[in-house]
Design an enzyme around this catalytic site. Structure first.
Site, PDB file in Angstrom:
ATOM      1  N   LEU A  27       8.603  -9.602  -5.086  1.00 14.56           N
ATOM      2  CA  LEU A  27       7.143  -9.627  -4.953  1.00 14.56           C
ATOM      3  C   LEU A  27       6.719  -9.190  -3.560  1.00 14.56           C
ATOM      4  CD1 LEU A  27       6.398 -12.941  -6.872  1.00 14.56           C
ATOM      5  CD2 LEU A  27       5.726 -10.654  -7.583  1.00 14.56           C
ATOM      6  N   ILE A  77       7.459  -5.290  -3.200  1.00 17.98           N
ATOM      7  CA  ILE A  77       6.498  -4.457  -3.924  1.00 17.98           C
ATOM      8  C   ILE A  77       5.120  -4.544  -3.278  1.00 17.98           C
ATOM      9  CG2 ILE A  77       5.345  -4.124  -6.145  1.00 17.98           C
ATOM     10  CD1 ILE A  77       7.926  -5.183  -7.473  1.00 17.98           C
ATOM     11  N   HIS A  78       4.762  -5.740  -2.814  1.00 17.37           N
ATOM     12  CA  HIS A  78       3.460  -5.916  -2.159  1.00 17.37           C
ATOM     13  C   HIS A  78       3.348  -5.030  -0.927  1.00 17.37           C
ATOM     14  CE1 HIS A  78       0.727  -8.198   0.661  1.00 17.37           C
ATOM     15  NE2 HIS A  78      -0.057  -8.033  -0.381  1.00 17.37           N
ATOM     16  N   THR A  79       4.416  -4.912  -0.171  1.00 18.61           N
ATOM     17  CA  THR A  79       4.391  -4.132   1.060  1.00 18.61           C
ATOM     18  C   THR A  79       4.441  -2.627   0.800  1.00 18.61           C
ATOM     19  OG1 THR A  79       5.365  -5.870   2.417  1.00 18.61           O
ATOM     20  CG2 THR A  79       5.707  -3.627   3.165  1.00 18.61           C
ATOM     21  N   GLU A 117      -4.522  -9.873   5.947  1.00 11.08           N
ATOM     22  CA  GLU A 117      -3.124 -10.036   6.306  1.00 11.08           C
ATOM     23  C   GLU A 117      -2.715  -8.991   7.323  1.00 11.08           C
ATOM     24  OE1 GLU A 117       1.285  -9.766   4.292  1.00 11.08           O
ATOM     25  OE2 GLU A 117      -0.480  -9.241   3.136  1.00 11.08           O
TER      26      GLU A 117
END
Length: 475
Positions: A292, A295-297, A255
């Site tokens: 989501l 938090i993922h970043t 990504e």
């Protein structure tokens, strides 16, 4: 030596009984089993063979009878449906030998299990890692069963469900469905429902996890729930093993670097991990989707506390995208603009604008003694007053947006407010909160940043994936 043969007779059809089991049945002096199962082997039982049948829930009694008969130098065959080692008689026989110390030889012949027969009727649903879970709480506390259900969902296992329902056990399958969805299994995950597998009454059908109706299931049913890669094709349920995937790309091909399918897979796995570690994953889907992504970043579960948004703000902003009225996004800095997914912008026909390096912003700032961020917002308001405004760096940009809205020069489709720092950052977010007529997403406190602002924007651009919690589009 006396012996007991434990034989799995398969799910029901004569064609699914193995030759070894048939031979054992033909040579048996005594056959012990649940009375319902004798109909499947009666044509193979030799004349003079004693058949001892008992009712349901008499497993221990059957085992004791088998041991008593074996001590009389008789060849005793204990039959179980499916495979005798899977929710069958084999463990009980071995436990009894261990407990009693009986000098009896135990031989086990495997059988085709109900989940295997069900899988063959559905297509190829168990092509990857799988687990089996029984919903019967007669021998296992429900609290432990629930832990196993969560583990299967979080681990992305293909999951076969035994004993899904009975006359006294009516709510457990509802709870399993709820848990799988809570733990991030997509609503469109294929679910196979097979009733009376291998028997004359056999029925097989496909549905999805969200459409699964526990009222259509009974005690003779086996369910198979797919994993994140499972799909339905031409009426068949398929879980790929991976042979037709492209060669594994470099670990750097992920990504943010054109990762494509690999990046999407990693993001899916990350989301499952985040869901399992969140304190409050049971929030509304419009909030969960952005949480989501945030938090993922940031790898910061503090986002659960500091990510604030108006009621259904992501939905309201996305509605403007879906109906074609939102075609422009304005950012305060180029870093925020560069983080917005180009694939999503191209797919949706949206343009991103950033005026921070526009010569006019520099000139305007010098003439009026304001920051270039303020000047860039003034220029944007003249050209794109209806855009989605995304701020990831400058609190002065947020203050300027508020001022322009109050003056009637700006009416954004939405605002993402995520400036970061120590000076006037919190105050700028308090100010933007007062714009009650505009849907807003705010990272409260000092936290924020261009990468976070872009991520929240990406979550909105892919909001039509929120219901299924399938991230990674347009990478």
């Amino acid at each position: 030596m006396s012996k007991i043969i434990i034989a799995g007779i398969g799910p029901g059809s004569k064609e699914d009984i193995t030759p070894a089991v048939l031979e054992a049945v033909r040579e048996a002096d005594v056959i012990v089993g649940y009375k319902y199962y004798f109909q499947f082997i009666e044509s193979y039982v030799r004349e003079g063979c004693e058949c001892i049948d008992t009712g349901m829930k008499r497993e221990r009694e059957r085992a004791e009878q088998a041991f008593q008969l074996a001590t009389q130098d008789k060849t005793v065959v204990v039959i179980s449906s499916g495979d005798a080692g899977i929710y069958g008689m084999a463990p009980l026989i071995y436990e009894m030998k261990h407990e009693t110390g009986a000098d009896i030889d135990i031989i086990t012949f495997p059988g085709i299990s109900a989940f295997q027969k069900a899988a063959s009727l559905l297509g190829a649903p168990i092509g990857h890692d799988l687990c089996l879970i029984s919903l019967s709480d007669l021998m296992t506390p429900w609290s432990l069963i629930e832990k196993r259900i969560r583990a299967a969902a979080v681990g992305d296992f293909v999951t076969a469900i035994y004993n899904p329902k009975s006359h006294g056990r009516y709510w457990q399958l509802y709870r399993l469905k709820e848990l799988f969805l809570q733990e991030g299994r997509a609503a469109d995950t294929p679910v196979g429902i097979v009733r009376q597998a291998g028997r004359p009454e056999q029925e097989a059908s496909l549905t999805t996890l969200s459409a699964l109706d526990p009222e259509q299931v009974d005690m003779f049913t086996v369910l198979i729930i797919g994993n994140s890669q499972s799909y339905e094709w031409q009426g068949k349920f398929i879980t790929p093993r991976g042979y037709y995937r492209n060669p594994t790309p470099s670990p750097f091909h992920q990504e943010g670097a054109g990762g494509g399918a690999m990046g999407a897979s990693i993001m899916n796995e990350s989301f499952r991990t985040i869901l399992s570690e969140m304190q409050h994953p049971d929030v509304p889907r419009w909030r969960l989707w952005l949480l989501l992504h945030a938090i993922h970043t940031t790898v910061d579960f503090g986002m659960e506390q500091c990510l604030w948004m108006d009621e259904r703000a992501p939905e309201l902003i996305y509605h403007h995208i879906a109906d074609g009225t939102l075609r422009h996004i304005v950012t305060d800095v180029t870093m925020a603009a560069s983080g917005i997914r180009k694939g999503a912008l191209n797919r949706l026909g949206i343009e991103v604008h950033c005026y921070i390096n526009d010569p006019r912003s520099k000139q305007l700032a010098e003439e009026h003694g304001i920051t270039r961020s303020q000047a860039s917002m003034q220029l944007a308001a003249e050209e794109y007053p209806d855009a989605l405004y995304v701020v990831g760096n400058a609190p002065t940009a947020l203050f300027e947006i508020c001022d322009l809205v109050h003056k009637g020069k700006l009416h954004p489709a939405g605002i993402i407010a995520a400036p970061v720092g120590f000076v006037h950052v919190c105050e700028s977010k308090h100010a933007v909160k007062t714009l009650t007529q505009i849907p807003k997403i705010i990272v409260e406190g000092r936290k924020g940043g261009s990468n976070l602002a872009a991520t929240l924007c990406n979550a909105i651009l892919t909001y039509d994936d929120a219901e299924q919690l399938k991230p990674g589009r347009d990478l």
